[in-house]
Design a protein around this motif. Structure first.
Motif, short mmCIF file in Angstrom:
data_model
loop_
_atom_site.label_atom_id
_atom_site.label_comp_id
_atom_site.label_asym_id
_atom_site.label_seq_id
_atom_site.Cartn_x
_atom_site.Cartn_y
_atom_site.Cartn_z
N ALA A 181 1.07 -3.26 -14.51
CA ALA A 181 -0.15 -3.69 -13.82
C ALA A 181 -0.70 -4.95 -14.47
N VAL A 182 -0.64 -5.02 -15.81
CA VAL A 182 -1.07 -6.24 -16.51
C VAL A 182 -0.20 -7.41 -16.09
N PHE A 183 1.10 -7.15 -16.00
CA PHE A 183 2.01 -8.21 -15.57
C PHE A 183 1.64 -8.72 -14.18
N LEU A 184 1.33 -7.81 -13.27
CA LEU A 184 1.01 -8.21 -11.90
C LEU A 184 -0.26 -9.05 -11.84
N ASN A 185 -1.22 -8.74 -12.74
CA ASN A 185 -2.53 -9.38 -12.63
C ASN A 185 -2.71 -10.57 -13.55
N GLU A 186 -2.18 -10.49 -14.75
CA GLU A 186 -2.58 -11.46 -15.76
C GLU A 186 -1.61 -12.62 -15.92
N THR A 187 -0.38 -12.44 -15.53
CA THR A 187 0.54 -13.56 -15.64
C THR A 187 0.72 -14.18 -14.27
N ARG A 188 0.85 -15.49 -14.27
CA ARG A 188 1.04 -16.14 -12.97
C ARG A 188 2.54 -16.29 -12.72
N SER A 189 3.22 -15.19 -12.79
CA SER A 189 4.66 -15.24 -12.62
C SER A 189 5.01 -15.19 -11.14
N ARG A 190 6.09 -15.90 -10.79
CA ARG A 190 6.50 -15.86 -9.38
C ARG A 190 7.11 -14.51 -9.02
N ALA A 191 7.59 -13.80 -10.05
CA ALA A 191 8.21 -12.50 -9.78
C ALA A 191 7.17 -11.45 -9.39
N ALA A 192 5.87 -11.73 -9.71
CA ALA A 192 4.85 -10.71 -9.49
C ALA A 192 4.79 -10.27 -8.03
N GLY A 193 4.93 -11.24 -7.11
CA GLY A 193 4.86 -10.90 -5.69
C GLY A 193 5.94 -9.90 -5.30
N ILE A 194 7.17 -10.17 -5.78
CA ILE A 194 8.29 -9.28 -5.43
C ILE A 194 8.04 -7.90 -6.03
N VAL A 195 7.65 -7.88 -7.32
CA VAL A 195 7.43 -6.59 -7.97
C VAL A 195 6.36 -5.81 -7.21
N ARG A 196 5.28 -6.51 -6.82
CA ARG A 196 4.20 -5.81 -6.14
C ARG A 196 4.66 -5.22 -4.82
N SER A 197 5.45 -5.97 -4.05
CA SER A 197 5.85 -5.38 -2.77
C SER A 197 6.84 -4.25 -2.96
N ILE A 198 7.71 -4.36 -3.98
CA ILE A 198 8.65 -3.25 -4.22
C ILE A 198 7.87 -1.99 -4.64
N VAL A 199 6.86 -2.18 -5.52
CA VAL A 199 6.07 -1.03 -5.95
C VAL A 199 5.34 -0.42 -4.76
N ASP A 200 4.79 -1.29 -3.90
CA ASP A 200 4.13 -0.78 -2.69
C ASP A 200 5.10 0.02 -1.85
N ALA A 201 6.32 -0.50 -1.74
CA ALA A 201 7.32 0.20 -0.93
C ALA A 201 7.64 1.55 -1.55
N MET A 202 7.69 1.61 -2.89
CA MET A 202 8.09 2.86 -3.51
C MET A 202 7.00 3.92 -3.44
N THR A 203 5.73 3.52 -3.20
CA THR A 203 4.73 4.57 -3.01
C THR A 203 5.04 5.37 -1.76
N ALA A 204 5.87 4.80 -0.87
CA ALA A 204 6.23 5.53 0.35
C ALA A 204 7.40 6.47 0.11
N LEU A 205 8.00 6.44 -1.09
CA LEU A 205 9.16 7.28 -1.34
C LEU A 205 8.77 8.76 -1.27
N PRO A 206 9.38 9.52 -0.36
CA PRO A 206 9.08 10.95 -0.33
C PRO A 206 9.48 11.57 -1.67
N SER A 207 8.61 12.48 -2.20
CA SER A 207 8.82 12.93 -3.57
C SER A 207 10.15 13.65 -3.72
N ILE A 208 10.64 14.26 -2.66
CA ILE A 208 11.90 14.99 -2.81
C ILE A 208 13.05 14.04 -3.08
N LEU A 209 12.93 12.78 -2.60
CA LEU A 209 14.00 11.82 -2.84
C LEU A 209 14.06 11.43 -4.31
N ALA A 210 12.90 11.40 -4.98
CA ALA A 210 12.91 11.14 -6.42
C ALA A 210 13.71 12.23 -7.12
#
Lengths: 340, 402
Positions: free
Chosen positions: B183-212
Motif C-alpha cells: 500500500a505504501v508502494f502504491l501511494n508514496e512512490t511515483r512508480s509507473r508500475a503502481a498502476g498495474i499493481v493496483r489494477s491487478i490487486v483490484d482484480a484479485m479482490t474478485a477472486l472467489p475464496s475457494i479458488l485461493a
C-alpha cells in the motif's frame, strides 16, 4: 501623489534565463526505500499473477479436450470426458440474481434510511450494525439458512408455486397445488432459499457503498430542493437518487460479484443437481464453488484440471462484473467515493 | 496566523505551531440541517395503523382463513399496516406529504428487516449452541476421545480454537508486512508500475475464496508434495486476505493530507522518514481497522481451509505438519453429521467463532472510525508529552551552541 506611476517591467535585457537542471540525488535511505517498496509491489504482483496464470495453465489441459462444449455441457464426469459448466454456471448466476434482487431493495432502503431519514444520533450505531452483518462468517449464515430459515420459508415457496406457477420461473415440477397435504420436500434446498441466505451476506456490502455515496450528495442541491418546496422523499427522488446512480449500480454489482463466489452457505443449503434449471423454487441447485468444494478430494489429476477450468470461468465472470461496477462508479458524478 | 485556528488559540500569543483540529463545525464546510422529527399526530397514526393491522392479521389467520405460518402472518400484517397508515395520513394530508410519510415508513422497515435478520442469525446460533456452550470442557478439550454419540459433557473444540488462532497469526505474519508495504508502494512512490499493481490487486479482490484454496491445494500439496497442514491453510487464507488488506490500506493512505507530506519534505526529511514518521502514524487508526477487518474476513473463511488444512479431531499445535482444524471448518464438519449432539457442537463452534469476530469487530470500531490525522484524547496527550520533550531537546541544543 501624482508623479509616482507604476511602470510595467519591459522585456528583460541580456540572455534569456534558462532553467537550471536540477539533479536529484536521493540519499541512501531513500534509494533503499524506493527499491524496497518497488520490490514489494512487484512481489505482490508476481504472487497475484502466479495465481491467475497457474489456474489458466492448469485449466487449459481440460479445456483443450472439450473445446467449446465446455460451455454447453451440463454433465460433470471429467473422467469420462463429459463435463461442462452449463449447469453449474447457470446455477451460480441464478442464485446470485435471486440474492441481488432481494438484497437490492433492502440495501437501498436501509442506505437511504441511514443517510437521509434516521436521526443523527442513531446513525453511527446503525452503520456499525450493518457493518457487523458484513463481518458475520458465511458458515453462520449457512447454519441459519439450513436449520431455521428453510423451515419458515417453505410456506411462502408453496404459496408462490400454487398461485404463480403460470410464471415459468415459479413453476415446480412434482408439486400438486390441489393437494394441501402434499409434502413440502419438493421446495427444500432450492435456488430461492440459497439466494435469500446469500442476500443477507450481500446486503451489507451494497448498503455501505450506497450509504457512502448518499452522504456525498451536495448540501446545496439538497437545500435547493427543499427551498423549491420538495418534501424529504421528493428531495431524495430528484436529488439524492440521480446523484448516487453510479454508486447504486456499482454497489449492486459488487454485491453480485460477492454473491457469485459464495461457497459454504450455498453448500450447506442446496442439494446438487446437474441440469440447467431455472425453476428457482424447485429442490436442488448447483454452483461452481460448491462443485469444487464437493469434488476436489476425489478428483483425479484431470478432474482437478476440469475443476480449475470451472473455477476460472467463475473468476472470469466475477472479474467482468467487478470491473463493470468500477467503470460505472468511476464515470458517475459520485465516483470519488467508490472505495469501500 | 491562519484562520484555521479557533479564537482562544489564535488569541494566545504563541510561538509554537498549533495543529488545526476540529472545533465543532468544519471550517468553511457546509453543514447539513437536521430535518424531520416526529409529531404527535404521526405517532398516533403509526400506532393506530400497527394495532389495526395486527388485529386484522390475527382475525384473518386465526379465525377466517385456513392459512397458517408465522412468515405469512408477518407479511400480511405488514402489507395491511402500510395500507392503513397510508389511509390514515391521507385523511389529513396532501398527496406529496402522504407519499413522503409512507416512503419514510418503507425505508425504515427495510432497515428494521435487516436488523431483525442480524439479530435472528446471532440469537439462533447462540440458542442452538447453548447446551454445548455451557459445558466448560468445550473450551479445553478436543474431540480425540469423544465419539459422535457421546454427550456434550465429553470432548470439545480446543483443537479448532487453537487451530484458528495459529492459522490467523501465520496469515497475519504473511499479509501485514507485505500488504502495508505494498500500500505504501502504491501511494508514496511515483512508480509507473503502481498502476498495474493496483489494477491487478483490484482484480484479485474478485477472486472467489475457494479458488485461493484450490490454487494452494494444486501447487503446495499436489505439485510440491507437502502434506495438508495449518501452514498450507494460512497461505491460502493469506492469498485471499492480501488484496483486501492492500485495497483498504491504500484507501486509508490516500486520505493522509498531502500538505503533511509536503511539510515534512520542506523540513528536509528524506522520503522514507516522511513515510515512517508522518504518513504511517497519521493513518495508524485506519490501517489498524483495515488489518482487523481483513482478519475478520479471514477468520470466517471456510472454503480455502476446507481444501488445504485437512481434518483432525486431535489437538495439533504444529502448523508445519499434520492436519489442523479451524473454527469454521469444524462447524462445517460437525453439522454435516446426522448426530444431534454433533450438530449442537457445530452450533456452539459457530457461536464461539462469531464471538471472536464480534470482539475483533468492536476493537476495530474503537480503534478506527476516525479519519486520518485525528487523534483520540490519550494519543493527543502522548503527542503533547513527546513534543514537549522535543522542545526541551532543542532548547538544550541551542544553549549548548551559544
Amino acid at each position: 501623489m501624482a508623479t509616482t506611476m507604476t511602470t510595467l517591467p519591459g522585456p528583460p535585457s541580456g540572455p534569456a534565463p534558462v532553467p537550471r537542471a536540477i539533479a536529484v540525488q536521493p540519499e541512501l535511505g531513500d534509494r533503499i526505500f524506493t527499491r524496497g517498496s518497488l520490490a514489494t509491489g512487484l512481489l505482490v504482483l508476481a504472487i497475484m499473477a502466479a495465481v491467475g496464470l497457474f489456474l489458466s495453465f492448469e485449466a487449459a489441459q481440460a479445456l483443450r479436450t472439450t473445446g467449446a462444449s465446455f460451455l454447453t455441457t451440463a454433465e460433470w464426469q471429467p473422467d469420462r470426458g463429459e463435463f461442462g459448466v452449463a449447469a453449474v454456471l447457470t446455477g451460480t448466476i441464478a442464485i446470485a440474481l435471486v440474492a441481488v434482487s432481494i438484497a437490492l431493495p433492502v440495501s437501498l432502503g436501509s442506505a437511504l434510511f441511514i443517510a437521509e431519514v434516521a436521526p443523527e444520533r442513531f446513525r453511527s450505531t446503525l452503520v456499525g450494525l450493518v457493518d457487523l452483518m458484513a463481518a458475520v462468517p458465511s458458515v453462520v449464515y449457512g447454519l441459519w439458512g439450513a436449520y431455521l430459515f428453510q423451515g419458515q420459508i417453505l410456506g411462502v415457496s408453496r404459496w408462490l408455486a400454487t398461485w404463480f406457477s403460470w410464471i415459468p420461473l415459479f413453476e415446480v415440477s412434482g408439486a400438486d397445488p390441489t393437494d394441501p397435504l402434499s409434502s413440502e420436500t419438493v421446495f427444500t434446498a432450492s435456488t430461492f432459499i440459497a439466494g435469500v441466505v446469500v442476500a443477507l451476506m450481500v446486503m451489507p456490502i451494497q448498503c455501505s457503498i450506497m450509504r457512502e455515496v448518499f452522504s456525498q450528495v451536495p448540501t446545496g442541491e439538497r437545500e435547493g430542493a427543499f427551498a423549491l418546496g420538495a418534501t424529504r422523499w421528493g428531495m431524495i427522488r430528484i436529488v439524492s437518487l440521480p446523484f448516487a446512480r453510479g454508486g447504486i449500480i456499482g454497489g449492486t454489482m459488487l454485491g453480485l460479484g460477492r454473491a457469485l463466489g459464495e461457497t459454504i452457505a450455498v453448500l450447506l443449503i442446496i442439494s446438487p443437481r446437474f441440469d440447467i434449471n431455472f425453476h428457482i423454487l424447485e429442490a436442488g441447485s448447483n454452483s461452481v464453488s460448491s462443485l469444487i468444494a464437493l469434488r476436489y478430494s476425489e478428483a483425479s489429476g484431470f478432474g482437478l484440471s476440469a475443476l480449475m477450468a470451472a473455477g476460472l470461468a467463475l473468476f472470469a465472470l466475477t472479474l467482468v462484473v467487478n470491473f463493470t461496477a468500477s467503470a460505472f462508479v468511476a464515470r458517475s458524478r459520485s465516483g470519488a467515493s467508490s472505495e469501500a | 496566523m491562519t484562520t484555521l485556528l479557533s479564537a482562544p488559540e489564535a488569541a494566545r500569543p504563541s510561538e509554537r505551531t498549533v495543529l488545526p483540529r476540529e472545533h465543532g463545525a468544519p471550517a468553511g464546510g457546509q453543514v447539513r440541517r437536521a430535518i424531520g422529527g416526529v409529531q404527535r399526530q404521526d405517532l398516533l397514526n403509526l400506532c393506530g395503523a400497527l394495532l389495526s393491522a395486527l388485529c386484522t392479521g390475527l382475525l384473518l389467520f386465526g379465525r377466517l382463513a385456513p392459512i397458517s405460518g408465522a412468515v405469512g402472518f408477518v407479511i400480511v400484517t405488514y402489507v395491511l399496516f402500510v395500507a392503513i397508515y397510508a389511509l390514515l395520513t391521507w385523511m389529513e394530508d396532501e398527496r406529496p406529504a402522504v407519499v413522503d410519510k409512507v416512503m419514510a415508513v418503507l425505508l425504515a422497515s427495510a432497515t428494521v428487516l435487516s436488523l431483525v435478520a442480524l439479530v435472528s442469525v446471532i440469537a439462533f446460533t447462540l440458542w442452538r449452541g447453548r447446551e454445548a456452550l455451557g459445558n466448560v470442557n468445550l473450551y479445553h478439550d478436543d474431540m480425540s476421545a469423544a465419539g459422535p454419540a457421546d454427550p456434550l459433557s465429553k470432548g470439545g473444540i480446543s483443537h479448532a480454537i487453537l487451530g484458528t488462532l495459529i492459522m490467523i497469526s501465520l496469515a497475519l505474519v504473511l499479509t501485514v508486512p507485505l500488504g502495508l508495504a505494498c500500500a505504501v508502494f502504491l501511494n508514496e512512490t511515483r512508480s509507473r508500475a503502481a498502476g498495474i499493481v493496483r489494477s491487478i490487486v483490484d482484480a484479485m479482490t474478485a477472486l472467489p475464496s475457494i479458488l485461493a484454496g484450490l490454487f494452494i491445494f494444486a501447487t503446495w500439496i499436489l505439485v510440491l508434495g507437502f502434506e495438508r497442514s495449518g501452514l498450507a491453510a494460512s497461505i491460502a487464507v493469506s492469498i485471499m486476505m492480501l488484496p483486501i488488506i492492500i485495497r483498504s490500506a491504500d484507501v486509508v493512505l490516500r486520505l493522509v493530507p498531502g500538505n503533511l507530506r509536503e511539510a515534512s519534505a520542506a523540513l528536509g526529511a528524506p522520503q522514507w522518514r516522511t513515510v515512517r514518521h508522518v504518513v504511517l502514524p497519521t493513518a495508524r487508526s485506519g490501517l489498524a481497522t483495515a488489518v482487523i477487518l481483513g482478519v475478520a474476513r479471514g477468520l470466517g473463511e471456510t472454503a480455502p481451509v476446507l481444501l488445504t488444512a485437512g481434518f483432525t479431531s486431535t489437538l495439533n499445535a504444529n502448523p508445519l505438519e499434520g492436519p489442523m482444524v479451524s473454527l469454521p471448518l469444524a462447524t462445517f464438519e460437525f453439522v454435516r453429521s446426522p448426530q444431534p449432539a454433533l450438530v449442537a457442537r457445530g452450533f456452539a463452534t459457530a457461536a464461539v467463532l462469531m464471538l471472536l469476530v464480534l470482539v475483533l469487530f468492536v476493537v476495530a470500531r474503537i480503534l478506527g472510525g476516525r479519519p486520518a490525522g485525528r487523534v483520540s484524547g490519550r494519543q493527543a496527550q502522548r503527542l503533547a508529552v513527546r513534543s514537549a520533550k522535543d522542545v526541551e531537546r532543542f532548547d538544550a541544543k541551542q544553549l549548548g551552541a551559544t
